[in-house]
Design a protein around this motif. Structure first.
Motif, PDB file in Angstrom:
ATOM      1  N   THR A 180      42.478  27.435  21.153  1.00 42.55           N
ATOM      2  CA  THR A 180      42.171  26.078  21.617  1.00 42.55           C
ATOM      3  C   THR A 180      42.599  25.888  23.067  1.00 42.55           C
ATOM      4  O   THR A 180      42.777  24.768  23.526  1.00 42.55           O
ATOM      5  CB  THR A 180      42.891  25.030  20.748  1.00 42.55           C
ATOM      6  N   GLN A 181      42.765  26.973  23.785  1.00 43.79           N
ATOM      7  CA  GLN A 181      43.307  26.915  25.141  1.00 43.79           C
ATOM      8  C   GLN A 181      42.603  25.860  26.006  1.00 43.79           C
ATOM      9  O   GLN A 181      41.381  25.829  26.099  1.00 43.79           O
ATOM     10  CB  GLN A 181      43.189  28.277  25.818  1.00 43.79           C
ATOM     11  N   GLY A 182      43.392  24.991  26.602  1.00 41.44           N
ATOM     12  CA  GLY A 182      42.866  23.990  27.522  1.00 41.44           C
ATOM     13  C   GLY A 182      42.253  22.762  26.882  1.00 41.44           C
ATOM     14  O   GLY A 182      41.885  21.811  27.580  1.00 41.44           O
TER      15      GLY A 182
ATOM     16  N   ALA B 273      47.992  22.133  17.763  1.00 40.79           N
ATOM     17  CA  ALA B 273      48.032  22.668  19.124  1.00 40.79           C
ATOM     18  C   ALA B 273      47.352  21.722  20.101  1.00 40.79           C
ATOM     19  O   ALA B 273      47.881  21.449  21.187  1.00 40.79           O
ATOM     20  CB  ALA B 273      47.370  24.048  19.159  1.00 40.79           C
ATOM     21  N   VAL B 274      46.182  21.200  19.732  1.00 46.82           N
ATOM     22  CA  VAL B 274      45.459  20.290  20.628  1.00 46.82           C
ATOM     23  C   VAL B 274      46.220  18.973  20.775  1.00 46.82           C
ATOM     24  O   VAL B 274      46.333  18.427  21.885  1.00 46.82           O
ATOM     25  CB  VAL B 274      44.029  20.046  20.117  1.00 46.82           C
ATOM     26  N   ALA B 275      46.761  18.459  19.683  1.00 47.05           N
ATOM     27  CA  ALA B 275      47.531  17.222  19.754  1.00 47.05           C
ATOM     28  C   ALA B 275      48.777  17.407  20.617  1.00 47.05           C
ATOM     29  O   ALA B 275      49.112  16.546  21.446  1.00 47.05           O
ATOM     30  CB  ALA B 275      47.916  16.753  18.349  1.00 47.05           C
ATOM     31  N   SER B 276      49.482  18.519  20.440  1.00 53.99           N
ATOM     32  CA  SER B 276      50.693  18.774  21.215  1.00 53.99           C
ATOM     33  C   SER B 276      50.386  18.955  22.697  1.00 53.99           C
ATOM     34  O   SER B 276      51.127  18.482  23.561  1.00 53.99           O
ATOM     35  CB  SER B 276      51.419  20.006  20.677  1.00 53.99           C
ATOM     36  N   ARG B 277      49.290  19.660  23.000  1.00 56.00           N
ATOM     37  CA  ARG B 277      48.888  19.836  24.399  1.00 56.00           C
ATOM     38  C   ARG B 277      48.565  18.480  25.028  1.00 56.00           C
ATOM     39  O   ARG B 277      48.969  18.178  26.156  1.00 56.00           O
ATOM     40  CB  ARG B 277      47.681  20.766  24.479  1.00 56.00           C
ATOM     41  N   THR B 278      47.837  17.663  24.278  1.00 59.16           N
ATOM     42  CA  THR B 278      47.448  16.343  24.778  1.00 59.16           C
ATOM     43  C   THR B 278      48.666  15.468  24.995  1.00 59.16           C
ATOM     44  O   THR B 278      48.794  14.795  26.031  1.00 59.16           O
ATOM     45  CB  THR B 278      46.490  15.671  23.778  1.00 59.16           C
ATOM     46  N   TYR B 279      49.571  15.459  24.025  1.00 58.00           N
ATOM     47  CA  TYR B 279      50.778  14.642  24.128  1.00 58.00           C
ATOM     48  C   TYR B 279      51.612  15.068  25.336  1.00 58.00           C
ATOM     49  O   TYR B 279      52.102  14.232  26.097  1.00 58.00           O
ATOM     50  CB  TYR B 279      51.596  14.775  22.848  1.00 58.00           C
ATOM     51  N   ALA B 280      51.762  16.368  25.523  1.00 57.13           N
ATOM     52  CA  ALA B 280      52.555  16.887  26.643  1.00 57.13           C
ATOM     53  C   ALA B 280      51.932  16.503  27.978  1.00 57.13           C
ATOM     54  O   ALA B 280      52.638  16.074  28.905  1.00 57.13           O
ATOM     55  CB  ALA B 280      52.694  18.397  26.534  1.00 57.13           C
ATOM     56  N   LEU B 281      50.618  16.658  28.084  1.00 58.96           N
ATOM     57  CA  LEU B 281      49.941  16.330  29.333  1.00 58.96           C
ATOM     58  C   LEU B 281      50.035  14.839  29.622  1.00 58.96           C
ATOM     59  O   LEU B 281      50.245  14.427  30.770  1.00 58.96           O
ATOM     60  CB  LEU B 281      48.485  16.772  29.259  1.00 58.96           C
ATOM     61  N   TYR B 282      49.912  14.008  28.588  1.00 61.14           N
ATOM     62  CA  TYR B 282      50.051  12.562  28.771  1.00 61.14           C
ATOM     63  C   TYR B 282      51.460  12.217  29.256  1.00 61.14           C
ATOM     64  O   TYR B 282      51.637  11.407  30.170  1.00 61.14           O
ATOM     65  CB  TYR B 282      49.750  11.836  27.457  1.00 61.14           C
ATOM     66  N   GLN B 283      52.460  12.837  28.655  1.00 63.58           N
ATOM     67  CA  GLN B 283      53.840  12.581  29.064  1.00 63.58           C
ATOM     68  C   GLN B 283      54.062  13.019  30.508  1.00 63.58           C
ATOM     69  O   GLN B 283      54.745  12.332  31.280  1.00 63.58           O
ATOM     70  CB  GLN B 283      54.804  13.323  28.138  1.00 63.58           C
ATOM     71  N   LYS B 284      53.492  14.140  30.890  1.00 61.40           N
ATOM     72  CA  LYS B 284      53.642  14.607  32.272  1.00 61.40           C
ATOM     73  C   LYS B 284      53.031  13.609  33.239  1.00 61.40           C
ATOM     74  O   LYS B 284      53.636  13.288  34.268  1.00 61.40           O
ATOM     75  CB  LYS B 284      52.976  15.976  32.440  1.00 61.40           C
ATOM     76  N   ARG B 285      51.860  13.124  32.921  1.00 56.74           N
ATOM     77  CA  ARG B 285      51.171  12.216  33.839  1.00 56.74           C
ATOM     78  C   ARG B 285      51.801  10.838  33.896  1.00 56.74           C
ATOM     79  O   ARG B 285      51.464  10.034  34.768  1.00 56.74           O
ATOM     80  CB  ARG B 285      49.697  12.127  33.454  1.00 56.74           C
ATOM     81  N   ASN B 286      52.718  10.567  32.983  1.00 56.62           N
ATOM     82  CA  ASN B 286      53.385   9.263  32.966  1.00 56.62           C
ATOM     83  C   ASN B 286      54.896   9.388  33.112  1.00 56.62           C
ATOM     84  O   ASN B 286      55.631   8.458  32.770  1.00 56.62           O
ATOM     85  CB  ASN B 286      53.040   8.516  31.673  1.00 56.62           C
TER      86      ASN B 286
ATOM     87  N   ASP C  94      54.436  27.348  32.339  1.00 51.29           N
ATOM     88  CA  ASP C  94      53.026  27.033  32.146  1.00 51.29           C
ATOM     89  C   ASP C  94      52.839  26.230  30.858  1.00 51.29           C
ATOM     90  O   ASP C  94      53.497  26.495  29.843  1.00 51.29           O
ATOM     91  CB  ASP C  94      52.224  28.332  32.071  1.00 51.29           C
ATOM     92  N   LEU C  95      51.956  25.265  30.908  1.00 49.42           N
ATOM     93  CA  LEU C  95      51.732  24.397  29.753  1.00 49.42           C
ATOM     94  C   LEU C  95      51.336  25.186  28.506  1.00 49.42           C
ATOM     95  O   LEU C  95      51.830  24.910  27.404  1.00 49.42           O
ATOM     96  CB  LEU C  95      50.652  23.369  30.093  1.00 49.42           C
ATOM     97  N   GLU C  96      50.470  26.173  28.652  1.00 48.31           N
ATOM     98  CA  GLU C  96      50.034  26.950  27.501  1.00 48.31           C
ATOM     99  C   GLU C  96      51.189  27.783  26.942  1.00 48.31           C
ATOM    100  O   GLU C  96      51.330  27.932  25.726  1.00 48.31           O
ATOM    101  CB  GLU C  96      48.861  27.849  27.878  1.00 48.31           C
ATOM    102  N   ALA C  97      52.040  28.312  27.821  1.00 49.68           N
ATOM    103  CA  ALA C  97      53.212  29.070  27.358  1.00 49.68           C
ATOM    104  C   ALA C  97      54.195  28.150  26.638  1.00 49.68           C
ATOM    105  O   ALA C  97      54.820  28.541  25.640  1.00 49.68           O
ATOM    106  CB  ALA C  97      53.891  29.751  28.544  1.00 49.68           C
ATOM    107  N   TYR C  98      54.323  26.932  27.133  1.00 47.79           N
ATOM    108  CA  TYR C  98      55.183  25.938  26.478  1.00 47.79           C
ATOM    109  C   TYR C  98      54.741  25.698  25.039  1.00 47.79           C
ATOM    110  O   TYR C  98      55.564  25.641  24.113  1.00 47.79           O
ATOM    111  CB  TYR C  98      55.141  24.653  27.296  1.00 47.79           C
ATOM    112  N   LEU C  99      53.442  25.582  24.834  1.00 52.03           N
ATOM    113  CA  LEU C  99      52.924  25.288  23.490  1.00 52.03           C
ATOM    114  C   LEU C  99      53.243  26.383  22.487  1.00 52.03           C
ATOM    115  O   LEU C  99      53.327  26.117  21.284  1.00 52.03           O
ATOM    116  CB  LEU C  99      51.420  25.053  23.551  1.00 52.03           C
TER     117      LEU C  99
END
Length: 348
Positions: free
Chosen positions: A168-170, A121-134, A95-100
């Motif tokens: 900062t979840q989500g 936390a927010v920057a890392s979540r955003t970076y990870a989600l961007y990498q996943k989508r690309n 899970d993305l939140e567990a990864y963080l």
């Protein structure tokens, strides 16, 4: 916050945690559930060599929640893939939140101000989600190293960092409704850099801004010395052949003052070498940033510089200084990613 960003109900991410392995050992006190391998192991531990893995990856899970991979514990499931070179690639799907939980304290000290931890936390979540989508058709979305962002699994988890992730979840950073590539670095040296100057990325939220990291950063000022012979050998490995070094000087500079290239002169001949190539040749830990001035002193090339990292996006030490002065994480993120908005991901 503005409109939410749609996302799957349970957002997972696939992290490459080890590659080019000759063998991989997995273990879990609660037992393993393994598919895709001869025998479908169901004991508490199993070892896999390349010859044990076919075209279909081996997938390992555990009802206990954690799996040890070569002695290191990770949440979620583990996949073992055979690469084209016959070595093994290990992917942690969770899970993305567990990864963080295994990222934030690996990137910044967990005893930093809470608002700085939240910004991370927010920057890392955003970076990870961007990498996943690309990620395209890759078997994984992101690396577990500084080439993406550090991820240490369970051994990287810390109580205060976990609190920052949970509070900062989500939340992610967006620009015009899209998740941004939330690049970040350790210490910018006083001014972050335009991504266009270094990477050719022309985005309004990745422009350089002033930063007070120099007030507190332990990477504020540094000096590195190398023998001319050592520099010549290192650059030769990068394809630059210098007969000698008679002088050294800065070439072009970015608007913030970072060096784009260094000019080495000898016997009337000038060789221009990109500054990032010099970092790669001499070692990124040896040349912390390209915010430097080079000088030839006797038989040494001396680099006098400041900062650590590429200088684009969020400056971690600058975020700490802003938090120390009372800024909340939204203000920190708004400063380093101009024009962006922090929004909550929403289930489809």
């Amino acid at each position: 916050m503005s409109a939410a960003v749609p996302c799957p109900a349970s957002e997972t991410i696939r992290v490459a945690i080890a590659e080019n392995q000759r063998s991989v050992t997995v273990a879990a006190p609660a037992g393993l559930r393994t598919t895709g391998a001869p025998g479908n192991h169901s004991g508490r531990s199993a070892a896999f060599r390349a010859e044990d893995v076919g075209k279909t990856p081996v997938r390992v899970s555990s009802p206990g929640g954690f799996i040890n991979v070569n002695g290191k514990a990770y949440r979620g499931a583990i996949e073992i893939w055979k690469k084209g070179n016959g070595r093994l690639l290990v992917i942690n799907e969770l899970d993305l939140e567990a990864y963080l939980l295994g990222v934030v304290a690996a990137e910044v000290p967990s005893d930093w101000e809470m608002e700085a931890l939240k910004a991370q936390a927010v920057a890392s979540r955003t970076y990870a989600l961007y990498q996943k989508r690309n990620a395209g058709r890759r078997s994984y979305h992101i690396l577990a190293t500084v080439d993406s962002q550090m991820y240490l699994g369970k051994r990287g988890e810390r109580t205060r960092a976990t609190e920052a992730v949970e509070e900062t979840q989500g939340l992610v950073i967006t620009y015009q409704g899209e998740v941004i590539p939330a690049f970040y670095h350790s210490s910018c040296g006083g001014h972050t850099e335009n991504a266009l100057e270094l990477w050719g990325i022309d985005e309004p939220f990745l422009k350089g801004v002033d930063c007070d990291c120099q007030i507190i950063s332990k990477y504020g000022i540094w000096e590195k010395r190398f023998t001319t012979a050592g520099v010549i050998r290192a650059l030769r490995r990068q394809g630059f052949r210098l007969a000698g070094i008679g002088s050294v000087e800065m070439g072009d500079l970015t608007p913030a003052g970072r060096v784009k290239n260094v000019i080495f002169r000898n016997s009337g001949r000038a060789t221009s070498v990109p500054a990032e190539t010099i970092r790669a040749a001499l070692g990124y830990s040896n040349i912390p940033s390209i915010f430097f001035e080079p000088e030839l002193l006797d038989q040494e090339v001396v680099f006098s510089g400041r900062g650590l990292g590429h200088g684009i996006g969020l400056c971690q030490w600058g975020a700490k200084e802003m938090a120390r002065n009372g800024a909340e994480y939204e203000a920190i993120l708004s400063h380093y990613y101009p024009g962006t908005t922090v929004v909550r991901r929403q289930d489809r």
